[in-house]
Design a protein around this motif. Structure first.
Motif, PDB file in Angstrom:
ATOM      1  N   SER A  17       0.790  -1.249   0.020  1.00 38.42           N
ATOM      2  CA  SER A  17      -0.025  -0.032  -0.043  1.00 38.42           C
ATOM      3  C   SER A  17       0.895   1.145  -0.003  1.00 38.42           C
ATOM      4  CB  SER A  17      -0.950   0.200   1.240  1.00 38.42           C
ATOM      5  OG  SER A  17      -0.013  -0.144   2.320  1.00 38.42           O
ATOM      6  N   ALA A  18       0.252   2.368  -0.346  1.00 37.17           N
ATOM      7  CA  ALA A  18       1.064   3.709  -0.607  1.00 37.17           C
ATOM      8  C   ALA A  18       1.191   4.466   0.833  1.00 37.17           C
ATOM      9  CB  ALA A  18       0.296   4.552  -1.533  1.00 37.17           C
ATOM     10  N   LEU A  19       2.034   5.375   0.795  1.00 29.29           N
ATOM     11  CA  LEU A  19       2.153   6.187   2.179  1.00 29.29           C
ATOM     12  C   LEU A  19       0.872   6.956   2.503  1.00 29.29           C
ATOM     13  CD1 LEU A  19       5.412   8.120   1.125  1.00 29.29           C
ATOM     14  CD2 LEU A  19       5.469   6.586   2.824  1.00 29.29           C
ATOM     15  N   SER A  20       0.712   6.841   3.841  1.00 30.20           N
ATOM     16  CA  SER A  20      -0.362   7.741   4.231  1.00 30.20           C
ATOM     17  C   SER A  20      -0.083   9.108   4.188  1.00 30.20           C
ATOM     18  CB  SER A  20      -0.914   7.419   5.727  1.00 30.20           C
ATOM     19  OG  SER A  20       0.305   7.768   6.639  1.00 30.20           O
ATOM     20  N   ALA A  21      -1.066   9.820   4.034  1.00 34.40           N
ATOM     21  CA  ALA A  21      -0.753  11.325   4.378  1.00 34.40           C
ATOM     22  C   ALA A  21       0.005  11.800   5.472  1.00 34.40           C
ATOM     23  CB  ALA A  21      -2.374  12.107   4.388  1.00 34.40           C
ATOM     24  N   GLN A  22      -0.029  11.286   6.522  1.00 29.99           N
ATOM     25  CA  GLN A  22       0.779  11.654   7.624  1.00 29.99           C
ATOM     26  C   GLN A  22       2.202  11.056   7.386  1.00 29.99           C
ATOM     27  OE1 GLN A  22      -0.503   9.909  11.548  1.00 29.99           O
ATOM     28  NE2 GLN A  22       1.284  11.055  12.723  1.00 29.99           N
ATOM     29  N   GLN A  23       2.433   9.989   6.815  1.00 28.59           N
ATOM     30  CA  GLN A  23       3.796   9.481   6.591  1.00 28.59           C
ATOM     31  C   GLN A  23       4.335  10.381   5.156  1.00 28.59           C
ATOM     32  OE1 GLN A  23       2.545   5.462   5.573  1.00 28.59           O
ATOM     33  NE2 GLN A  23       2.978   4.795   7.664  1.00 28.59           N
ATOM     34  N   ARG A  24       3.707  10.670   4.442  1.00 26.15           N
ATOM     35  CA  ARG A  24       4.018  11.481   3.310  1.00 26.15           C
ATOM     36  C   ARG A  24       4.521  12.835   3.851  1.00 26.15           C
ATOM     37  NH1 ARG A  24       0.041  10.611   0.521  1.00 26.15           N
ATOM     38  NH2 ARG A  24      -1.469  12.669   0.902  1.00 26.15           N
ATOM     39  N   GLU A  25       3.782  13.421   4.762  1.00 20.16           N
ATOM     40  CA  GLU A  25       4.099  14.770   5.225  1.00 20.16           C
ATOM     41  C   GLU A  25       5.539  14.671   5.925  1.00 20.16           C
ATOM     42  OE1 GLU A  25       1.816  17.396   7.786  1.00 20.16           O
ATOM     43  OE2 GLU A  25       0.181  16.772   6.427  1.00 20.16           O
ATOM     44  N   ALA A  26       5.591  13.520   6.844  1.00 20.76           N
ATOM     45  CA  ALA A  26       6.889  13.556   7.535  1.00 20.76           C
ATOM     46  C   ALA A  26       7.849  13.261   6.555  1.00 20.76           C
ATOM     47  CB  ALA A  26       6.775  12.355   8.275  1.00 20.76           C
ATOM     48  N   CYS A  27       7.924  12.466   5.272  1.00 16.07           N
ATOM     49  CA  CYS A  27       9.084  12.087   4.409  1.00 16.07           C
ATOM     50  C   CYS A  27       9.127  13.389   3.860  1.00 16.07           C
ATOM     51  CB  CYS A  27       8.530  11.079   3.684  1.00 16.07           C
ATOM     52  SG  CYS A  27       8.554   9.543   4.242  1.00 16.07           S
ATOM     53  N   ASN A  28       8.259  14.288   3.193  1.00 22.02           N
ATOM     54  CA  ASN A  28       8.714  15.370   2.750  1.00 22.02           C
ATOM     55  C   ASN A  28       9.505  16.357   3.166  1.00 22.02           C
ATOM     56  OD1 ASN A  28       7.226  14.267   0.140  1.00 22.02           O
ATOM     57  ND2 ASN A  28       5.311  15.367   0.926  1.00 22.02           N
ATOM     58  N   ALA A  29       8.997  16.528   4.651  1.00 23.69           N
ATOM     59  CA  ALA A  29       9.741  17.408   5.561  1.00 23.69           C
ATOM     60  C   ALA A  29      11.147  17.071   5.738  1.00 23.69           C
ATOM     61  CB  ALA A  29       9.230  17.466   7.018  1.00 23.69           C
ATOM     62  N   LEU A  30      11.464  15.877   5.839  1.00 20.09           N
ATOM     63  CA  LEU A  30      12.996  15.236   5.824  1.00 20.09           C
ATOM     64  C   LEU A  30      13.623  15.539   4.517  1.00 20.09           C
ATOM     65  CD1 LEU A  30      14.950  13.647   7.227  1.00 20.09           C
ATOM     66  CD2 LEU A  30      14.442  11.632   6.413  1.00 20.09           C
ATOM     67  N   VAL A  31      13.099  15.062   3.354  1.00 19.02           N
ATOM     68  CA  VAL A  31      13.803  15.332   2.078  1.00 19.02           C
ATOM     69  C   VAL A  31      14.073  16.683   1.605  1.00 19.02           C
ATOM     70  CG1 VAL A  31      13.381  14.956  -0.392  1.00 19.02           C
ATOM     71  CG2 VAL A  31      12.768  13.195   1.144  1.00 19.02           C
ATOM     72  N   THR A  32      13.000  17.370   1.756  1.00 16.88           N
ATOM     73  CA  THR A  32      13.058  19.003   1.702  1.00 16.88           C
ATOM     74  C   THR A  32      14.224  19.528   2.471  1.00 16.88           C
ATOM     75  OG1 THR A  32      10.613  18.889   1.016  1.00 16.88           O
ATOM     76  CG2 THR A  32      11.844  21.106   1.396  1.00 16.88           C
ATOM     77  N   GLY A  33      13.997  19.272   3.695  1.00 19.56           N
ATOM     78  CA  GLY A  33      15.113  19.920   4.751  1.00 19.56           C
ATOM     79  C   GLY A  33      16.569  19.569   4.285  1.00 19.56           C
ATOM     80  N   ALA A  34      16.632  18.224   3.970  1.00 20.77           N
ATOM     81  CA  ALA A  34      17.945  17.749   3.331  1.00 20.77           C
ATOM     82  C   ALA A  34      18.380  18.531   2.038  1.00 20.77           C
ATOM     83  CB  ALA A  34      17.764  16.299   3.090  1.00 20.77           C
ATOM     84  N   ALA A  35      17.439  18.708   1.209  1.00 18.10           N
ATOM     85  CA  ALA A  35      17.932  19.291  -0.171  1.00 18.10           C
ATOM     86  C   ALA A  35      18.383  20.824   0.334  1.00 18.10           C
ATOM     87  CB  ALA A  35      16.830  19.128  -0.814  1.00 18.10           C
ATOM     88  N   TYR A  36      17.546  21.390   1.187  1.00 17.62           N
ATOM     89  CA  TYR A  36      17.693  22.810   1.589  1.00 17.62           C
ATOM     90  C   TYR A  36      19.138  22.870   2.059  1.00 17.62           C
ATOM     91  CZ  TYR A  36      17.415  27.221   3.590  1.00 17.62           C
ATOM     92  OH  TYR A  36      17.562  28.780   4.290  1.00 17.62           O
ATOM     93  N   ALA A  37      19.302  21.997   3.104  1.00 15.65           N
ATOM     94  CA  ALA A  37      20.734  21.897   3.738  1.00 15.65           C
ATOM     95  C   ALA A  37      21.888  21.841   2.930  1.00 15.65           C
ATOM     96  CB  ALA A  37      20.757  20.930   4.641  1.00 15.65           C
ATOM     97  N   ALA A  38      21.692  21.018   1.688  1.00 17.07           N
ATOM     98  CA  ALA A  38      22.791  20.783   0.702  1.00 17.07           C
ATOM     99  C   ALA A  38      22.900  21.961  -0.134  1.00 17.07           C
ATOM    100  CB  ALA A  38      22.454  19.502  -0.089  1.00 17.07           C
ATOM    101  N   VAL A  39      22.143  22.905  -0.192  1.00 16.71           N
ATOM    102  CA  VAL A  39      22.334  24.186  -1.055  1.00 16.71           C
ATOM    103  C   VAL A  39      23.337  24.961  -0.532  1.00 16.71           C
ATOM    104  CG1 VAL A  39      21.263  26.202  -2.142  1.00 16.71           C
ATOM    105  CG2 VAL A  39      19.789  23.942  -2.305  1.00 16.71           C
TER     106      VAL A  39
END
Length: 338
Positions: free
Chosen positions: A316-338
């Motif tokens: 099954s796919a990510l739940s809305a809550q799981q999607r939010e948590a993953c997005n926050a981590l990935v977005t934060g990591a991408a921002y920190a790499a800039v």
């Protein structure tokens, strides 16, 4: 009791195959052998119940340098990689070992299975994830698929699958956007535990496909872990593929692999003085940067293969809550790499 030390110093994927041979030796001849191993991957053997510490210098110990010459018959004979070391031991020892399971033999301790995954540590909640391997070792570049196509797959499943990119430091693993980047951040035992928690695996023909089959799945998951393998035409499918994987090969579609796998090494020479640079080891049908057999595997083919696991109800796919948590981590990591 006969005492054996089995040696092999090839890649980790080969060693996973050797674990199966040790398991099946003891299944066929219980109590008749004490076995130990010498390999470059002790992490693969942790918690293995079939090993007994032995010393090479002891007079009653026999040492065997294990190979799998059966590979030279693989284009035409109906054998899987799992048969390779078994066939060797049968010939050397006059035995009749047979495979007992269609996978390698990796053992997790109870405490390891109780630990949370590296991904849960990062996201701060349990989330399903897929491991992705984009690239590999430079010895066999013919196995590599296009990073742009891997990226298209990752982008297609945004919000449904969280991909975690892995790869050994020093190997060629181009970064993929919108993934959790663990390239060079896991040792072999950590990688095995990561596979234990993974919902699925996307990779070329490499160690991860063998671990996907060999490592026990977590409770609540399908009995066999989903895995999509971008294979092309280098190896004959029956030698590598596992029954529950989506193995995307093109053997038989091109003249260069119309009689089994081509077994070539590289797309183009790298100038490193390796025998893999020899003309006879180079792909003879290249399209752009890819061997034609890999070029014929499209991002759409891989997307469809992964979608089958969703459509069939295996995952099954990510739940809305799981999607939010993953997005926050990935977005934060991408921002920190800039």
């Amino acid at each position: 009791m006969k005492k054996l030390i089995l040696r092999n110093f090839q890649s980790p994927g080969d060693i996973v195959m050797l674990t199966a041979a040790v398991r099946d030796l003891h299944a066929a001849y219980p109590g008749e052998f004490a076995t130990d191993v010498r390999t470059p991957c002790p992490a693969i053997w942790e918690n293995n119940p079939h090993l007994t510490p032995l010393r090479e210098q002891d007079r009653d110990v026999k040492v065997y340098d294990c190979h799998y010459p059966l590979i030279h018959q693989s284009n035409h004979a109906p054998y899987h990689f799992l048969h390779g070391f078994i066939d060797y031991l049968n010939r050397q020892l006059g035995l009749a070992i047979r495979p007992t399971r269609f996978c390698g033999d990796i053992h997790l301790a109870a405490r390891e299975k109780a630990w949370i995954s590296q991904i849960e540590e990062l996201v701060h909640q349990p989330v399903p994830f897929w491991i992705v391997v984009c690239g590999g070792k430079r010895d066999f570049t013919i196995k590599w698929w296009s990073p742009e196509r891997y990226q298209a797959v990752v982008d297609h499943f945004a919000g449904r699958i969280q991909f975690v990119q892995v790869g050994e430091a020093g190997h060629q693993h181009p970064p993929l956007r919108n993934t959790i980047d663990l390239r060079g951040k896991t040792d072999l035992r950590q990688l095995i535990r990561l596979v234990h928690h993974a919902q699925g695996v996307l990779c070329p023909v490499t160690l991860l496909m063998h671990l996907a089959a060999a490592v026990e799945v977590k409770r609540g998951m399908p009995k066999n872990r989903p895995c999509v393998v971008v294979a092309g035409g280098r190896e004959p499918p029956h030698w590598e593929a596992y029954p529950h994987h989506q193995y995307l090969h093109r053997a038989g579609a091109l003249k260069c692999c119309d009689d089994g796998g081509c077994w070539k090494s590289r797309v183009r020479p790298l100038g490193d003085h390796s025998q893999n640079d020899r003309p006879e080891n180079l792909c003879i049908d290249v399209v752009g940067q890819l061997p034609r057999c890999m070029e014929l595997v499209t991002a759409g083919d891989v997307i469809r293969a992964i979608d089958l696991y969703f459509e069939g109800g295996a995952i099954s796919a990510l739940s809305a809550q799981q999607r939010e948590a993953c997005n926050a981590l990935v977005t934060g990591a991408a921002y920190a790499a800039v």
